[in-house]
Design a protein around this motif. Structure first.
Motif, PDB file in Angstrom:
ATOM      1  N   LEU A 479       1.024  -1.150   0.131  1.00 31.58           N
ATOM      2  CA  LEU A 479       0.131   0.033   0.154  1.00 31.58           C
ATOM      3  C   LEU A 479       0.827   1.255   0.060  1.00 31.58           C
ATOM      4  O   LEU A 479       1.999   1.280   0.154  1.00 31.58           O
ATOM      5  CB  LEU A 479      -0.960   0.227   1.178  1.00 31.58           C
ATOM      6  CG  LEU A 479      -1.884  -1.244   1.483  1.00 31.58           C
ATOM      7  CD1 LEU A 479      -2.453  -1.038   2.711  1.00 31.58           C
ATOM      8  CD2 LEU A 479      -2.868  -1.523   0.313  1.00 31.58           C
ATOM      9  N   GLU A 480       0.229   2.416  -0.087  1.00 32.61           N
ATOM     10  CA  GLU A 480       0.969   3.714  -0.096  1.00 32.61           C
ATOM     11  C   GLU A 480       0.735   4.119   1.312  1.00 32.61           C
ATOM     12  O   GLU A 480      -0.313   4.209   2.000  1.00 32.61           O
ATOM     13  CB  GLU A 480       0.191   4.710  -1.220  1.00 32.61           C
ATOM     14  CG  GLU A 480       1.068   5.975  -0.990  1.00 32.61           C
ATOM     15  CD  GLU A 480       0.511   6.750  -2.141  1.00 32.61           C
ATOM     16  OE1 GLU A 480       0.882   8.051  -2.261  1.00 32.61           O
ATOM     17  OE2 GLU A 480      -0.505   6.552  -2.719  1.00 32.61           O
ATOM     18  N   THR A 481       1.976   4.617   1.835  1.00 33.80           N
ATOM     19  CA  THR A 481       2.120   5.323   3.332  1.00 33.80           C
ATOM     20  C   THR A 481       1.386   6.893   3.169  1.00 33.80           C
ATOM     21  O   THR A 481       2.025   7.277   2.379  1.00 33.80           O
ATOM     22  CB  THR A 481       3.543   5.253   3.872  1.00 33.80           C
ATOM     23  OG1 THR A 481       3.980   4.111   3.786  1.00 33.80           O
ATOM     24  CG2 THR A 481       3.395   5.798   5.077  1.00 33.80           C
ATOM     25  N   PRO A 482       0.534   6.922   4.126  1.00 33.98           N
ATOM     26  CA  PRO A 482       0.160   8.319   4.072  1.00 33.98           C
ATOM     27  C   PRO A 482       1.348   9.486   3.934  1.00 33.98           C
ATOM     28  O   PRO A 482       2.160   9.409   4.939  1.00 33.98           O
ATOM     29  CB  PRO A 482      -0.871   8.459   5.092  1.00 33.98           C
ATOM     30  CG  PRO A 482      -1.324   6.920   5.356  1.00 33.98           C
ATOM     31  CD  PRO A 482      -0.030   6.189   4.917  1.00 33.98           C
ATOM     32  N   GLY A 483       1.331  10.309   3.147  1.00 35.32           N
ATOM     33  CA  GLY A 483       2.412  11.307   3.124  1.00 35.32           C
ATOM     34  C   GLY A 483       3.743  10.854   2.197  1.00 35.32           C
ATOM     35  O   GLY A 483       4.745  11.552   2.078  1.00 35.32           O
ATOM     36  N   GLY A 484       3.620   9.636   1.844  1.00 37.43           N
ATOM     37  CA  GLY A 484       4.458   9.183   0.687  1.00 37.43           C
ATOM     38  C   GLY A 484       5.140   7.988   1.328  1.00 37.43           C
ATOM     39  O   GLY A 484       5.551   7.912   2.593  1.00 37.43           O
ATOM     40  N   ALA A 486       6.042   3.490   1.471  1.00 39.78           N
ATOM     41  CA  ALA A 486       5.304   2.128   0.986  1.00 39.78           C
ATOM     42  C   ALA A 486       5.078   1.434   2.402  1.00 39.78           C
ATOM     43  O   ALA A 486       6.117   1.436   3.249  1.00 39.78           O
ATOM     44  CB  ALA A 486       6.254   1.214   0.325  1.00 39.78           C
ATOM     45  N   THR A 487       4.006   0.695   2.271  1.00 36.08           N
ATOM     46  CA  THR A 487       3.353   0.172   3.561  1.00 36.08           C
ATOM     47  C   THR A 487       3.212  -1.368   3.003  1.00 36.08           C
ATOM     48  O   THR A 487       2.325  -1.706   2.055  1.00 36.08           O
ATOM     49  CB  THR A 487       2.074   0.810   4.259  1.00 36.08           C
ATOM     50  OG1 THR A 487       2.295   2.104   4.673  1.00 36.08           O
ATOM     51  CG2 THR A 487       1.659  -0.140   5.156  1.00 36.08           C
ATOM     52  N   MET A 488       3.860  -2.226   3.684  1.00 31.31           N
ATOM     53  CA  MET A 488       3.386  -3.786   3.570  1.00 31.31           C
ATOM     54  C   MET A 488       2.590  -4.329   4.570  1.00 31.31           C
ATOM     55  O   MET A 488       3.036  -4.176   5.817  1.00 31.31           O
ATOM     56  CB  MET A 488       4.983  -4.456   3.595  1.00 31.31           C
ATOM     57  CG  MET A 488       5.872  -4.030   2.574  1.00 31.31           C
ATOM     58  SD  MET A 488       5.229  -4.409   0.799  1.00 31.31           S
ATOM     59  CE  MET A 488       6.336  -3.517  -0.067  1.00 31.31           C
ATOM     60  N   ARG A 489       1.465  -4.482   4.395  1.00 32.84           N
ATOM     61  CA  ARG A 489       0.257  -5.127   5.252  1.00 32.84           C
ATOM     62  C   ARG A 489       0.129  -6.593   5.003  1.00 32.84           C
ATOM     63  O   ARG A 489       0.118  -7.344   4.097  1.00 32.84           O
ATOM     64  CB  ARG A 489      -0.933  -4.317   5.042  1.00 32.84           C
ATOM     65  CG  ARG A 489      -2.095  -4.900   5.856  1.00 32.84           C
ATOM     66  CD  ARG A 489      -3.401  -4.408   5.683  1.00 32.84           C
ATOM     67  NE  ARG A 489      -3.215  -2.783   5.998  1.00 32.84           N
ATOM     68  CZ  ARG A 489      -4.256  -1.859   5.673  1.00 32.84           C
ATOM     69  NH1 ARG A 489      -5.384  -2.241   5.005  1.00 32.84           N
ATOM     70  NH2 ARG A 489      -4.292  -0.654   6.150  1.00 32.84           N
ATOM     71  N   VAL A 490       0.365  -6.966   6.387  1.00 34.69           N
ATOM     72  CA  VAL A 490       0.370  -8.409   6.372  1.00 34.69           C
ATOM     73  C   VAL A 490      -1.095  -8.829   7.281  1.00 34.69           C
ATOM     74  O   VAL A 490      -0.844  -8.212   8.526  1.00 34.69           O
ATOM     75  CB  VAL A 490       1.558  -9.209   7.075  1.00 34.69           C
ATOM     76  CG1 VAL A 490       1.494 -10.610   7.503  1.00 34.69           C
ATOM     77  CG2 VAL A 490       2.793  -9.085   6.208  1.00 34.69           C
ATOM     78  N   VAL A 491      -1.914  -9.774   6.931  1.00 32.86           N
ATOM     79  CA  VAL A 491      -3.068 -10.037   7.686  1.00 32.86           C
ATOM     80  C   VAL A 491      -3.035 -11.611   7.972  1.00 32.86           C
ATOM     81  O   VAL A 491      -3.048 -12.257   6.800  1.00 32.86           O
ATOM     82  CB  VAL A 491      -4.351  -9.726   6.978  1.00 32.86           C
ATOM     83  CG1 VAL A 491      -5.582 -10.107   7.807  1.00 32.86           C
ATOM     84  CG2 VAL A 491      -4.443  -8.200   6.869  1.00 32.86           C
ATOM     85  N   ILE A 492      -3.076 -12.115   9.108  1.00 34.11           N
ATOM     86  CA  ILE A 492      -2.952 -13.633   9.234  1.00 34.11           C
ATOM     87  C   ILE A 492      -3.790 -13.921  10.378  1.00 34.11           C
ATOM     88  O   ILE A 492      -4.107 -13.188  11.274  1.00 34.11           O
ATOM     89  CB  ILE A 492      -1.267 -13.868   9.786  1.00 34.11           C
ATOM     90  CG1 ILE A 492      -0.356 -14.018   8.754  1.00 34.11           C
ATOM     91  CG2 ILE A 492      -1.383 -15.352  10.265  1.00 34.11           C
ATOM     92  CD1 ILE A 492       1.020 -13.999   9.277  1.00 34.11           C
ATOM     93  N   PRO A 493      -4.771 -15.257  10.219  1.00 34.03           N
ATOM     94  CA  PRO A 493      -5.673 -15.701  11.114  1.00 34.03           C
ATOM     95  C   PRO A 493      -5.064 -15.866  12.499  1.00 34.03           C
ATOM     96  O   PRO A 493      -3.723 -16.275  12.514  1.00 34.03           O
ATOM     97  CB  PRO A 493      -5.925 -16.920  10.803  1.00 34.03           C
ATOM     98  CG  PRO A 493      -5.788 -16.750   9.215  1.00 34.03           C
ATOM     99  CD  PRO A 493      -4.722 -16.052   9.126  1.00 34.03           C
ATOM    100  N   ALA A 494      -5.470 -15.036  13.903  1.00 33.18           N
ATOM    101  CA  ALA A 494      -4.822 -15.096  14.919  1.00 33.18           C
ATOM    102  C   ALA A 494      -5.336 -16.651  15.519  1.00 33.18           C
ATOM    103  O   ALA A 494      -4.525 -16.630  16.559  1.00 33.18           O
ATOM    104  CB  ALA A 494      -5.093 -13.881  15.666  1.00 33.18           C
TER     105      ALA A 494
END
Length: 494
Positions: A479-484, A486-494
């Motif tokens: 994703l794009e980091t607010p303000g410029g 890169a954001t790497m988002r990881v979603v995993i079942p907890a």
């Protein structure tokens, strides 16, 4: 011989085999039924004839032969209802004919041969009905001109009484019945064969579809499927099973094709990545061998470059081995793990490796997390530590000096009631163009290949992260980091 018959039988189609066996079975049943019916009919007719013969002999054995015709004519003597054709004879003790009464519906007035019927011979018959042939001999098969008769001694005088009926009528009836039964059976067999052929052809028609589909798949069209049929019939189950098998084959073929493509790209990229440092190492070695490096500082610089390239190749090989081990799908050792502790350790390691960037730990809203905060998830701790290490290395590589990198953690319940771990690593560098965000997780892919020498990246870090996340049944997105950035988002079942 049996082997030749077996081979010939194997060459016959299933439709023909089933039809032939069915018709043969029906033919056997019809034959057994016809023979049984004829046998019963023969027994019934013979019993009727025997009853008439016996009752007639009882009525006539006490009569005077000289008065018999008058008594019959004046109806003073009532006989059982004999058939149209019959013969009644009175014999003396020597077997000589005293009187014979013949009744026949035809002009042919045949009479049995009674030349052997002396009084002693008659006594031997014991009044039991029997058959004689045209020669007057007792026989089980009297033939066309045979007679069924009863011979008994007279009670009013010495001599014998013979009452006989021709067997030709019953034999003709049985023959006619056999002909009718045979014709009807033949017609029934023909109709049965036609009906069975049509029924089996209709029942086996779906197998033609199976054959066509198999031929299409053999020719390479693995998208072909059989028609889905309702119910729990054999054909319906077969179609469902074959469709499931074809789905599996298509998936396997697609996976194989995808794997081959990935392997080709992997080999090409790995060869390219390894060729560059190997060329550098070889070049410096040749310069040293040729004596081009005379000064100590030149030799030191060459050794430094060789060491740098060797380190780079070592990192590349280690990354390749890591991906290979993941492709082998070794079992994950899941346990309840505090992700905050893992993140703190990974941040410290990253800061030691590169102290030019500040790494902070926050929640998803950007609020700082204390060192004793708890965000638990059921994960493989070693694998998640590598995820954090690679994501931080990637963020550091593409962030300017003095920039801040955030590790954001949270454990929230979704709309389906399940809890999911969300991990984000945010940098404030150049960011990733939207059209390229899905490609950064491919092996050896870099947004800007010209920056490889500058950043030292191999293009495998995010591929390793993606493999680990996938094995945890999770997903990762860029994703794009607010303000410029890169954001790497990881979603995993907890």
């Amino acid at each position: 011989m049996s082997s030749k018959f077996g081979k010939a039988w194997e060459r016959i189609s299933l439709r023909t085999k089933l039809t032939a066996l069915s018709v043969a079975l029906i033919g056997v049943l019809l034959l057994v039924s016809s023979l049984g019916t004829i046998s019963l009919l023969r027994t019934y007719l013979q019993a009727n004839v025997d009853t008439l013969l016996t009752s007639t002999s009882i009525a006539l054995k006490g009569e005077d032969p000289a008065l018999l015709e008058d008594r019959l004519a004046t109806r003073q003597l009532q006989l059982p209802s004999l058939p149209t054709d019959f013969y009644i004879a009175y014999l003396d003790e020597d077997g000589t004919l005293l009187i014979g009464l013949v009744s026949s519906a035809s002009d042919n007035r045949d009479v049995p041969n009674l030349s052997n019927f002396s009084a002693d011979y008659v006594l031997l018959t014991q009044g039991i009905p029997f058959e004689v042939n045209e020669n007057g001999q007792i026989s089980d098969d009297s033939g066309v001109k045979g007679w069924r008769m009863v011979a008994v001694p007279l009670t009013s005088m010495p001599g014998s009484l013979v009452v006989a009926l021709p067997t030709g009528a019953n034999n003709a009836l049985l023959s006619q019945y056999g002909l009718i039964g045979g014709g009807f059976g033949t017609l029934l067999l023909i109709l049965s064969a036609l009906s069975i052929w049509l029924t089996i052809s209709s029942a086996l028609k779906p197998l033609n579809e199976v054959e066509r589909t198999a031929e299409a798949v053999t020719e390479g069209d693995i998208s072909q499927r059989l028609m889905e049929r309702d119910g729990d019939t054999e054909i319906a189950r077969l179609n469902r099973s074959l469709n499931t098998m074809l789905d599996g084959i298509e998936t396997a073929m697609q996976d194989r094709s995808k794997t081959l493509d990935q392997m080709r790209r992997f080999v090409a990229d790995a060869s390219h990545e390894l060729r560059t440092p190997l060329v550098s190492v070889r070049g410096y070695a040749e310069l040293y061998r040729m004596g081009a490096l005379q000064k100590p500082e030149q030799v030191a610089e060459a050794m430094t470059r060789i060491e740098s390239e060797a380190i780079r190749m070592t990192g590349l090989v280690e990354s390749l081995l890591t991906l290979t081990r993941m492709d082998e799908t070794t079992k994950l050792e899941r346990s309840q793990t505090n992700m905050v502790s893992l993140a703190i350790d990974a941040a410290k390691d990253a800061s030691v490796a590169d102290g030019k960037r500040k790494i902070v730990l926050t929640d998803l809203a950007g609020n700082a997390l204390a060192d004793d905060a708890v965000v638990e998830a059921n994960v493989d701790a070693n694998s998640m530590r590598q995820v954090l290490t690679n994501l931080l290395a990637n963020a550091s590589r593409f962030s300017p000096d003095g920039a801040q990198i955030e590790i954001a953690l949270d454990n929230q319940a979704s709309a389906d009631g399940k809890r999911y771990l969300t991990l984000e690593v945010r940098d404030h560098g150049e960011g990733i163009p939207e059209q390229l965000r899905d490609k950064v997780f491919e092996r050896f892919y870099r947004v800007d290949n010209s920056r490889n020498s500058e950043t030292g990246g191999s293009g495998l870090g995010l591929s390793i992260v993606s493999s680990i996340v996938t094995r945890h049944d999770g997903k990762i997105v860029a994703l794009e980091t607010p303000g410029g950035g890169a954001t790497m988002r990881v979603v995993i079942p907890a």
